[in-house]
Motif scaffolding. Structure first.
Motif, PDB file in Angstrom:
ATOM      1  N   SER A   1       0.843  -1.195   0.000  1.00  0.00           N
ATOM      2  CA  SER A   1       0.000   0.000   0.000  1.00  0.00           C
ATOM      3  C   SER A   1       0.875   1.241   0.000  1.00  0.00           C
ATOM      4  CB  SER A   1      -0.912  -0.007   1.230  1.00  0.00           C
ATOM      5  OG  SER A   1      -0.145   0.152   2.410  1.00  0.00           O
ATOM      6  N   ARG A   2       0.237   2.400  -0.352  1.00  0.00           N
ATOM      7  CA  ARG A   2       0.975   3.645  -0.391  1.00  0.00           C
ATOM      8  C   ARG A   2       1.512   3.996   1.017  1.00  0.00           C
ATOM      9  NH1 ARG A   2       3.814   6.771  -3.540  1.00  0.00           N
ATOM     10  NH2 ARG A   2       2.325   6.240  -5.190  1.00  0.00           N
ATOM     11  N   GLN A   3       0.753   3.725   2.065  1.00  0.00           N
ATOM     12  CA  GLN A   3       1.178   4.049   3.429  1.00  0.00           C
ATOM     13  C   GLN A   3       2.350   3.173   3.857  1.00  0.00           C
ATOM     14  OE1 GLN A   3      -1.922   3.683   6.312  1.00  0.00           O
ATOM     15  NE2 GLN A   3      -0.750   4.707   7.948  1.00  0.00           N
ATOM     16  N   GLN A   4       2.252   1.851   3.535  1.00  0.00           N
ATOM     17  CA  GLN A   4       3.357   0.945   3.866  1.00  0.00           C
ATOM     18  C   GLN A   4       4.614   1.330   3.102  1.00  0.00           C
ATOM     19  OE1 GLN A   4       1.450  -2.741   2.835  1.00  0.00           O
ATOM     20  NE2 GLN A   4       0.925  -3.208   5.013  1.00  0.00           N
ATOM     21  N   TYR A   5       4.448   1.721   1.828  1.00  0.00           N
ATOM     22  CA  TYR A   5       5.584   2.132   1.007  1.00  0.00           C
ATOM     23  C   TYR A   5       6.254   3.354   1.600  1.00  0.00           C
ATOM     24  CZ  TYR A   5       8.047   4.478  -2.800  1.00  0.00           C
ATOM     25  OH  TYR A   5       8.983   5.143  -3.555  1.00  0.00           O
ATOM     26  N   GLN A   6       5.435   4.320   2.059  1.00  0.00           N
ATOM     27  CA  GLN A   6       5.984   5.559   2.580  1.00  0.00           C
ATOM     28  C   GLN A   6       6.792   5.304   3.865  1.00  0.00           C
ATOM     29  OE1 GLN A   6       5.731   8.342   0.847  1.00  0.00           O
ATOM     30  NE2 GLN A   6       7.084   9.398   2.331  1.00  0.00           N
ATOM     31  N   HIS A   7       6.260   4.454   4.787  1.00  0.00           N
ATOM     32  CA  HIS A   7       6.989   4.138   6.026  1.00  0.00           C
ATOM     33  C   HIS A   7       8.314   3.439   5.737  1.00  0.00           C
ATOM     34  CE1 HIS A   7       4.016   5.632   8.692  1.00  0.00           C
ATOM     35  NE2 HIS A   7       3.087   4.696   8.422  1.00  0.00           N
ATOM     36  N   ALA A   8       8.282   2.463   4.836  1.00  0.00           N
ATOM     37  CA  ALA A   8       9.500   1.726   4.498  1.00  0.00           C
ATOM     38  C   ALA A   8      10.529   2.623   3.843  1.00  0.00           C
ATOM     39  CB  ALA A   8       9.159   0.546   3.592  1.00  0.00           C
ATOM     40  N   ARG A   9      10.066   3.555   2.948  1.00  0.00           N
ATOM     41  CA  ARG A   9      10.993   4.459   2.271  1.00  0.00           C
ATOM     42  C   ARG A   9      11.668   5.394   3.273  1.00  0.00           C
ATOM     43  NH1 ARG A   9      11.689   6.565  -2.951  1.00  0.00           N
ATOM     44  NH2 ARG A   9      12.569   8.682  -2.916  1.00  0.00           N
ATOM     45  N   GLU A  10      10.875   5.916   4.238  1.00  0.00           N
ATOM     46  CA  GLU A  10      11.459   6.792   5.247  1.00  0.00           C
ATOM     47  C   GLU A  10      12.528   6.064   6.057  1.00  0.00           C
ATOM     48  OE1 GLU A  10       8.184   8.126   7.542  1.00  0.00           O
ATOM     49  OE2 GLU A  10       7.450   9.552   6.015  1.00  0.00           O
ATOM     50  N   ASP A  11      12.274   4.797   6.354  1.00  0.00           N
ATOM     51  CA  ASP A  11      13.268   4.020   7.104  1.00  0.00           C
ATOM     52  C   ASP A  11      14.545   3.854   6.305  1.00  0.00           C
ATOM     53  OD1 ASP A  11      14.038   2.257   9.379  1.00  0.00           O
ATOM     54  OD2 ASP A  11      14.004   0.705   7.814  1.00  0.00           O
ATOM     55  N   LEU A  12      14.430   3.565   5.009  1.00  0.00           N
ATOM     56  CA  LEU A  12      15.619   3.412   4.164  1.00  0.00           C
ATOM     57  C   LEU A  12      16.372   4.719   4.043  1.00  0.00           C
ATOM     58  CD1 LEU A  12      14.250   1.108   1.310  1.00  0.00           C
ATOM     59  CD2 LEU A  12      15.824   0.475   3.142  1.00  0.00           C
ATOM     60  N   GLU A  13      15.655   5.834   3.913  1.00  0.00           N
ATOM     61  CA  GLU A  13      16.318   7.131   3.805  1.00  0.00           C
ATOM     62  C   GLU A  13      17.077   7.460   5.091  1.00  0.00           C
ATOM     63  OE1 GLU A  13      13.095   9.686   2.914  1.00  0.00           O
ATOM     64  OE2 GLU A  13      13.145   9.319   0.728  1.00  0.00           O
ATOM     65  N   ARG A  14      16.500   7.120   6.253  1.00  0.00           N
ATOM     66  CA  ARG A  14      17.173   7.381   7.529  1.00  0.00           C
ATOM     67  C   ARG A  14      18.471   6.587   7.632  1.00  0.00           C
ATOM     68  NH1 ARG A  14      13.152   6.753  10.255  1.00  0.00           N
ATOM     69  NH2 ARG A  14      13.311   4.538  10.776  1.00  0.00           N
ATOM     70  N   ARG A  15      18.411   5.344   7.211  1.00  0.00           N
ATOM     71  CA  ARG A  15      19.632   4.506   7.243  1.00  0.00           C
ATOM     72  C   ARG A  15      20.673   5.034   6.265  1.00  0.00           C
ATOM     73  NH1 ARG A  15      17.031  -1.263   6.396  1.00  0.00           N
ATOM     74  NH2 ARG A  15      19.245  -1.861   6.160  1.00  0.00           N
ATOM     75  N   ALA A  16      20.234   5.515   5.117  1.00  0.00           N
ATOM     76  CA  ALA A  16      21.176   6.064   4.129  1.00  0.00           C
ATOM     77  C   ALA A  16      21.854   7.310   4.676  1.00  0.00           C
ATOM     78  CB  ALA A  16      20.436   6.384   2.828  1.00  0.00           C
ATOM     79  N   LEU A  17      21.103   8.165   5.385  1.00  0.00           N
ATOM     80  CA  LEU A  17      21.697   9.361   5.978  1.00  0.00           C
ATOM     81  C   LEU A  17      22.744   8.997   7.034  1.00  0.00           C
ATOM     82  CD1 LEU A  17      18.545  11.649   6.372  1.00  0.00           C
ATOM     83  CD2 LEU A  17      20.499  12.023   4.856  1.00  0.00           C
ATOM     84  N   GLU A  18      22.453   7.946   7.829  1.00  0.00           N
ATOM     85  CA  GLU A  18      23.430   7.514   8.839  1.00  0.00           C
ATOM     86  C   GLU A  18      24.715   7.039   8.192  1.00  0.00           C
ATOM     87  OE1 GLU A  18      21.376   4.594  11.060  1.00  0.00           O
ATOM     88  OE2 GLU A  18      20.149   6.021  12.194  1.00  0.00           O
ATOM     89  N   GLU A  19      24.593   6.281   7.106  1.00  0.00           N
ATOM     90  CA  GLU A  19      25.786   5.814   6.402  1.00  0.00           C
ATOM     91  C   GLU A  19      26.581   6.988   5.860  1.00  0.00           C
ATOM     92  OE1 GLU A  19      27.169   2.922   5.993  1.00  0.00           O
ATOM     93  OE2 GLU A  19      25.681   1.745   7.096  1.00  0.00           O
TER      94      GLU A  19
END
Length: 413
Positions: free
Chosen positions: A60-78
């Motif tokens: 779903s669009r909501q599940q996609y948005q939560h997962a994308r935010e998590d990936l972006e946060r991990r990318a910023l940490e790296e």
């Protein structure tokens, strides 16, 4: 102390083993950058998978948005870790300083603020669970202060009295017992303890006020064991042997027949009977008259020998001190089978123990194959051993033996 040092050193080593490797480990910059690049590539692949799932409708669009935010946060940490400065070049020196300073600082702090003497095994045994005299005094003072504020607390006065008694502060114990007895009027145990400490304060003499308190205790509880024992001793001292036997027989009925206490009471009763010429009452059926042959056999069941006092103990006795010479079974009850009485001035003395000197019809010398001969010097003329009495024993001998030598060479602890 050695074990404490070994254990402490092992614990310090384990702690350093967790810290030092991180300081000493030198990873190359290329290896670090390669690892971070691999992590970013993995995150990019995961983002592509999310977009595919969104297009396919499995996400779903909501599940996609939560997962994308998590990936972006991990990318910023790296990315943030990629720009952080590398560890300083002197990390090795830091590791060396820590390896030396941590054990030294721990030892110095313990020596300054800990209890180094507690590392002694003797200290562990001596101090485990034992308050110091200063702590005991503080607790007693605190209890006394509380009772000054609550003078009607009978149980508190009784506790304070028993504490003073253990500390051998007899005047304070007597005063506290008096206060407790005035409040707890029907407590026979308390009265018996009160009488006991009064008697101790006047050289263990029971006559007078201690005996009056004993009689009060027996009026409340006729079976109170300490009161019965003291009343019997007072009657014995007055040479009222019949009354002493009466008190001690009541006491004997309460004791375990196999206990040492019961045997001591029985010995006191028998001594009172002998001194007062009082025969024991037998509940058994009358026995038929013995023939001459059994009498002759009983007469032959004897042990003969001599008793001497060790020269090293002559200064501890007086000529009129009582000497008990007795036989008891080598195996079985410790109650004397036969007993004689001398005085120190009679030593060295010869003896002959046989059934005519039996303390009980059921406990005769002829009933046992092996016996031990003992001798005890008593300043109080009591059949019960007391601290400070002198004693000596033979090895087990056969009944019928002669020439048995007994040397009084020990002090009863």
């Amino acid at each position: 102390m050695t074990w404490f040092v070994v254990i402490a050193a092992a614990m310090a080593t384990m702690a350093l083993a967790w810290v030092l490797p991180a300081l000493l480990r030198r990873r190359g910059a290329g290896v670090v950058m390669q690892s971070r690049a691999s992590n970013l590539a993995l995150l990019k692949d995961q983002l592509a998978e999310l977009e595919s799932d969104l297009v396919a409708g499995t996400l779903s669009r909501q599940q996609y948005q939560h997962a994308r935010e998590d990936l972006e946060r991990r990318a910023l940490e790296e990315a943030r870790e990629a720009v952080e400065p590398a560890a300083p070049a002197r990390a090795g020196w830091t590791a060396v300083v820590l390896a030396v300073s941590i054990p030294l600082c721990a030892a110095a702090l313990y020596w300054q603020f800990g209890t180094p003497q507690a590392m002694s095994p003797e200290s562990d045994v001596r101090n485990a669970g034992q308050p110091t005299p200063q702590e005991v005094e503080a607790m007693v003072a605190k209890l006394a202060a509380r009772l000054a504020q609550t003078p009607d607390d009978g149980n508190g006065w009784a506790l304070l009295a028993r504490t003073y008694l253990v500390m051998q502060r007899y005047p304070e114990a007597i005063a506290a017992y008096e206060r407790a007895a005035a409040i707890l009027k029907d407590n026979a145990d308390l009265l018996a303890d009160y009488a006991d400490v009064l008697a101790m304060s006047q050289g263990r003499r029971i006559e007078g006020k201690p005996l009056q308190i004993v009689e009060r205790a027996l009026q409340i509880d006729p079976t109170q064991w300490k009161a019965l024992a003291m009343a019997g001793s007072a009657a014995f001292d007055r040479k009222d042997y019949k009354k002493a036997i009466g008190y001690w027989e009541k006491l004997q009925s309460r004791a375990d027949a196999s206990s040492e206490f019961a045997r001591e009471v029985a010995a006191n009763i028998e001594e009172a009977r002998q001194l007062g010429g009082i025969k024991a009452l037998s509940k058994a059926e009358p026995q038929p008259k013995q023939t001459a042959k059994p009498q002759a056999q009983a007469a032959g069941a004897s042990v003969e020998g001599s008793v001497t006092l060790s020269p090293t103990l002559t200064g501890k006795v007086a000529p009129t001190d009582t000497v008990f010479v007795f036989a008891r079974a080598a195996e079985g009850p410790r109650m004397p089978l036969a007993i004689l009485r001398f005085q120190v001035k009679d030593l060295p003395a010869t003896f002959r123990l046989d059934d005519s000197l039996a303390m009980s019809p059921a406990m005769k010398l002829s009933n046992h194959p092996d016996v031990v001969i003992g001798a005890r010097v008593s300043k109080t003329a009591s059949a019960t051993p007391q601290a400070g009495d002198l004693q000596g024993y033979s090895k087990p001998v056969k009944v019928g033996a002669a020439g048995v030598a007994v040397v009084v060479d020990q002090v009863v602890p």
